[in-house]
Design a protein around this motif. Sequence first.
Motif, PDB file in Angstrom:
ATOM      1  N   LEU A  96       0.783  -1.415   0.079  1.00  0.00           N
ATOM      2  CA  LEU A  96       0.221   0.152   0.007  1.00  0.00           C
ATOM      3  C   LEU A  96       0.804   1.169  -0.123  1.00  0.00           C
ATOM      4  N   LEU A  97       2.055   1.257   0.835  1.00  0.00           N
ATOM      5  CA  LEU A  97       2.805   2.410   1.021  1.00  0.00           C
ATOM      6  C   LEU A  97       3.711   2.374  -0.432  1.00  0.00           C
ATOM      7  N   ALA A  98       3.881   1.571  -0.930  1.00  0.00           N
ATOM      8  CA  ALA A  98       4.666   1.549  -2.513  1.00  0.00           C
ATOM      9  C   ALA A  98       3.500   2.306  -3.366  1.00  0.00           C
ATOM     10  N   GLU A  99       2.400   1.717  -3.345  1.00  0.00           N
ATOM     11  CA  GLU A  99       1.504   2.314  -4.272  1.00  0.00           C
ATOM     12  C   GLU A  99       1.324   3.830  -4.003  1.00  0.00           C
ATOM     13  N   MET A 100       1.055   4.307  -2.652  1.00  0.00           N
ATOM     14  CA  MET A 100       1.021   5.712  -2.362  1.00  0.00           C
ATOM     15  C   MET A 100       2.201   6.375  -2.839  1.00  0.00           C
ATOM     16  N   GLN A 101       3.341   5.947  -2.818  1.00  0.00           N
ATOM     17  CA  GLN A 101       4.559   6.701  -3.259  1.00  0.00           C
ATOM     18  C   GLN A 101       4.592   6.887  -4.473  1.00  0.00           C
ATOM     19  N   ARG A 102       3.993   5.806  -5.510  1.00  0.00           N
ATOM     20  CA  ARG A 102       4.073   5.693  -6.717  1.00  0.00           C
ATOM     21  C   ARG A 102       2.904   7.065  -7.282  1.00  0.00           C
ATOM     22  N   THR A 103       1.842   6.839  -6.641  1.00  0.00           N
ATOM     23  CA  THR A 103       0.819   7.811  -6.952  1.00  0.00           C
ATOM     24  C   THR A 103       1.308   9.251  -6.637  1.00  0.00           C
ATOM     25  N   GLN A 104       1.984   9.483  -5.473  1.00  0.00           N
ATOM     26  CA  GLN A 104       2.378  10.743  -4.915  1.00  0.00           C
ATOM     27  C   GLN A 104       3.612  11.353  -6.101  1.00  0.00           C
ATOM     28  N   ALA A 105       4.479  10.153  -6.678  1.00  0.00           N
ATOM     29  CA  ALA A 105       5.359  10.704  -7.438  1.00  0.00           C
ATOM     30  C   ALA A 105       4.689  11.090  -8.870  1.00  0.00           C
ATOM     31  N   ASN A 106       3.671  10.375  -9.402  1.00  0.00           N
ATOM     32  CA  ASN A 106       2.807  10.727 -10.627  1.00  0.00           C
ATOM     33  C   ASN A 106       2.271  12.162 -10.382  1.00  0.00           C
ATOM     34  N   VAL A 107       1.574  12.310  -9.160  1.00  0.00           N
ATOM     35  CA  VAL A 107       0.951  13.748  -9.279  1.00  0.00           C
ATOM     36  C   VAL A 107       1.825  14.878  -9.177  1.00  0.00           C
ATOM     37  N   ALA A 108       2.961  14.607  -8.410  1.00  0.00           N
ATOM     38  CA  ALA A 108       4.180  15.608  -8.417  1.00  0.00           C
ATOM     39  C   ALA A 108       4.557  15.786  -9.974  1.00  0.00           C
ATOM     40  N   SER A 109       4.805  14.865 -10.745  1.00  0.00           N
ATOM     41  CA  SER A 109       5.372  14.862 -11.854  1.00  0.00           C
ATOM     42  C   SER A 109       4.219  15.491 -12.760  1.00  0.00           C
ATOM     43  N   ALA A 110       2.842  15.232 -12.522  1.00  0.00           N
ATOM     44  CA  ALA A 110       2.050  16.060 -13.653  1.00  0.00           C
ATOM     45  C   ALA A 110       1.823  17.533 -13.185  1.00  0.00           C
ATOM     46  N   LEU A 111       1.757  17.744 -11.672  1.00  0.00           N
ATOM     47  CA  LEU A 111       1.770  19.119 -11.617  1.00  0.00           C
ATOM     48  C   LEU A 111       3.329  19.978 -11.838  1.00  0.00           C
ATOM     49  N   SER A 112       4.118  19.354 -12.063  1.00  0.00           N
ATOM     50  CA  SER A 112       5.368  20.137 -12.640  1.00  0.00           C
ATOM     51  C   SER A 112       5.445  20.385 -13.841  1.00  0.00           C
ATOM     52  N   SER A 113       4.268  19.989 -14.460  1.00  0.00           N
ATOM     53  CA  SER A 113       4.294  20.077 -16.027  1.00  0.00           C
ATOM     54  C   SER A 113       3.277  21.282 -16.427  1.00  0.00           C
ATOM     55  N   LEU A 114       2.387  21.507 -15.185  1.00  0.00           N
ATOM     56  CA  LEU A 114       1.674  22.603 -15.503  1.00  0.00           C
ATOM     57  C   LEU A 114       2.264  24.127 -15.462  1.00  0.00           C
ATOM     58  N   PRO A 115       1.445  25.158 -16.081  1.00  0.00           N
ATOM     59  CA  PRO A 115       2.417  26.294 -15.992  1.00  0.00           C
ATOM     60  C   PRO A 115       2.119  26.724 -14.706  1.00  0.00           C
ATOM     61  N   GLY A 116       3.231  27.263 -14.377  1.00  0.00           N
ATOM     62  CA  GLY A 116       3.290  27.900 -12.945  1.00  0.00           C
ATOM     63  C   GLY A 116       3.554  26.973 -11.892  1.00  0.00           C
ATOM     64  N   PHE A 117       3.673  25.678 -12.052  1.00  0.00           N
ATOM     65  CA  PHE A 117       4.236  24.637 -11.250  1.00  0.00           C
ATOM     66  C   PHE A 117       5.305  23.982 -11.688  1.00  0.00           C
ATOM     67  N   GLY A 118       5.852  24.544 -12.922  1.00  0.00           N
ATOM     68  CA  GLY A 118       7.201  23.808 -13.617  1.00  0.00           C
ATOM     69  C   GLY A 118       8.268  24.700 -12.993  1.00  0.00           C
ATOM     70  N   THR A 119       9.391  24.368 -13.682  1.00  0.00           N
ATOM     71  CA  THR A 119      10.760  25.163 -13.157  1.00  0.00           C
ATOM     72  C   THR A 119      10.767  26.458 -13.984  1.00  0.00           C
ATOM     73  N   THR A 120      10.846  27.426 -12.996  1.00  0.00           N
ATOM     74  CA  THR A 120      11.019  28.963 -13.467  1.00  0.00           C
ATOM     75  C   THR A 120      12.381  29.244 -14.287  1.00  0.00           C
ATOM     76  N   ASN A 121      12.264  29.526 -15.769  1.00  0.00           N
ATOM     77  CA  ASN A 121      13.417  29.918 -16.344  1.00  0.00           C
ATOM     78  C   ASN A 121      13.962  31.299 -15.894  1.00  0.00           C
ATOM     79  N   LYS A 122      15.104  31.758 -15.713  1.00  0.00           N
ATOM     80  CA  LYS A 122      15.395  32.864 -15.306  1.00  0.00           C
ATOM     81  C   LYS A 122      16.260  33.353 -16.532  1.00  0.00           C
ATOM     82  N   THR A 123      16.028  34.678 -16.956  1.00  0.00           N
ATOM     83  CA  THR A 123      16.738  35.319 -17.877  1.00  0.00           C
ATOM     84  C   THR A 123      17.819  36.306 -17.445  1.00  0.00           C
TER      85      THR A 123
END
Length: 487
Positions: free
Chosen positions: A460-487
Amino acid sequence: MANINFLGAASGLPLEDLVTSFVNSEREIRFGRINKTKATLDASLSGVGKLKSALSAFQDAANKLSGDKFKQRSALVTQPIEGKSFIEATANSNASASSFDIKVNQIAQGSRLESADLAFSSADDVIATSDGKLTFTAGSKSFDVDVTAGMTLEQLRLKINDSSANFSVNANIINAGGSVGTKLVLNSSETGEGNDLVISNDNAELDAISTQPTGVSAGLSSVQAAQNAIVEIDGIIATSATNKFDNVIQDISLTVVAKTPEGNNAKLDVDVDKDAAKTNIKAFLDSYNQLVDQVANLTKNRTLGADGQSVTGANGALKGDPLPGSIMSQLRNILGSTISGSDPQMNSLYSLGVTLNKEGKLEINTSTEYSETSGQMRFNKALDENFDAIGKMFGNESGLITKLDSFIKEFNKSGGVIASKESSINSQIANNTKASEAASRYIESFEKSLRSRYQGLDVLLAEMQRTQANVASALSSLPGFGTTNKT
């Protein structure tokens, strides 16, 4: 456990350590009491065995003073020639102390027969051409030897010696040669006047090896007659058909070995055996004192260190058990009692000089602090003046040893007090073993249950860890959640 997967492999958490810790904790709780009980029962069983052994050793030492054993007599023989034995002697407990002058005039011996010179030319001579029988007789004993046609002298010799009925006849052949030829020699060990070896037959061909012929004349002649032993005891002549004289001196047994030299007789001194008595009494005291030490060790209290808390010595194996104390209390009562049927001057261990010291041990003290006579003084006087009375106190039917033996048997006998106690302890050990087996089964089941539950948690914990990782990955691709590019 090879069939159980390693816990935490999926989640990365230390679940294996957690389960192992739970199982070890439960095992320690369950087996702590069981192992402690086992150690206590094993020690008790060993302690009971040691108590039984000590009692048996004391009983054995005591029994050496029972009956007539204490009243042993020494029979000291002074031989006419040093280093050579002429007579041997033993005396029973009723023999009177005395001295005797003993002369051996003659020792008992058996008879000897020999065939005539040139009666045989060799051991291969045929002694008969037809079957027959030889009968050997000495006193009241006899046996037969069957002779077959064609039997040789050597075959006859072997058959005589091999006969199971042969009482004591030894056949030999001497091949002297010359004018003597081959001689058949027969020796009988039947001693005593009138016990000469006589050989008869039922076939005249066997007259050559007989003393009583069926035909004309016998071929064997006597060269030595059987004779008695003859001794003179203080000038009194006594005879015996053997070399043993039982009760020729009342309660003394003599064995004559050789004729004494003329004018140089043997001397026999019979006396009470004080040395053996001292040895057996000392062994009796020592054995009782060893029993006291053993009981003290088995029932001792634990000892603590200087800090008053650390244990430096464990309790005795039978600490708290009333049995050892009960045994010793009753033994002390018996040892301190007055023995009925004994000589009034010698009716207790005290009168013999034996007392209990402050440690509860038997001793023969040398102190006169509390009495005009020390134990050693009374002991020496008793041996010198009341030797047989001591034996009576120890060994008569109602004597001290009879009481002790009867008492100890009640504890040590099969089915007795100690055997019952051993049986009870063994039964408790068996029950404790069953408890241990049940505990092992419980621990195995407990561990299996834990592993099953934590296996599910791991997944169960492994499944939760995988879900957490997937959510974090999805959120990181959304505008404003991803890595901010500095100019």
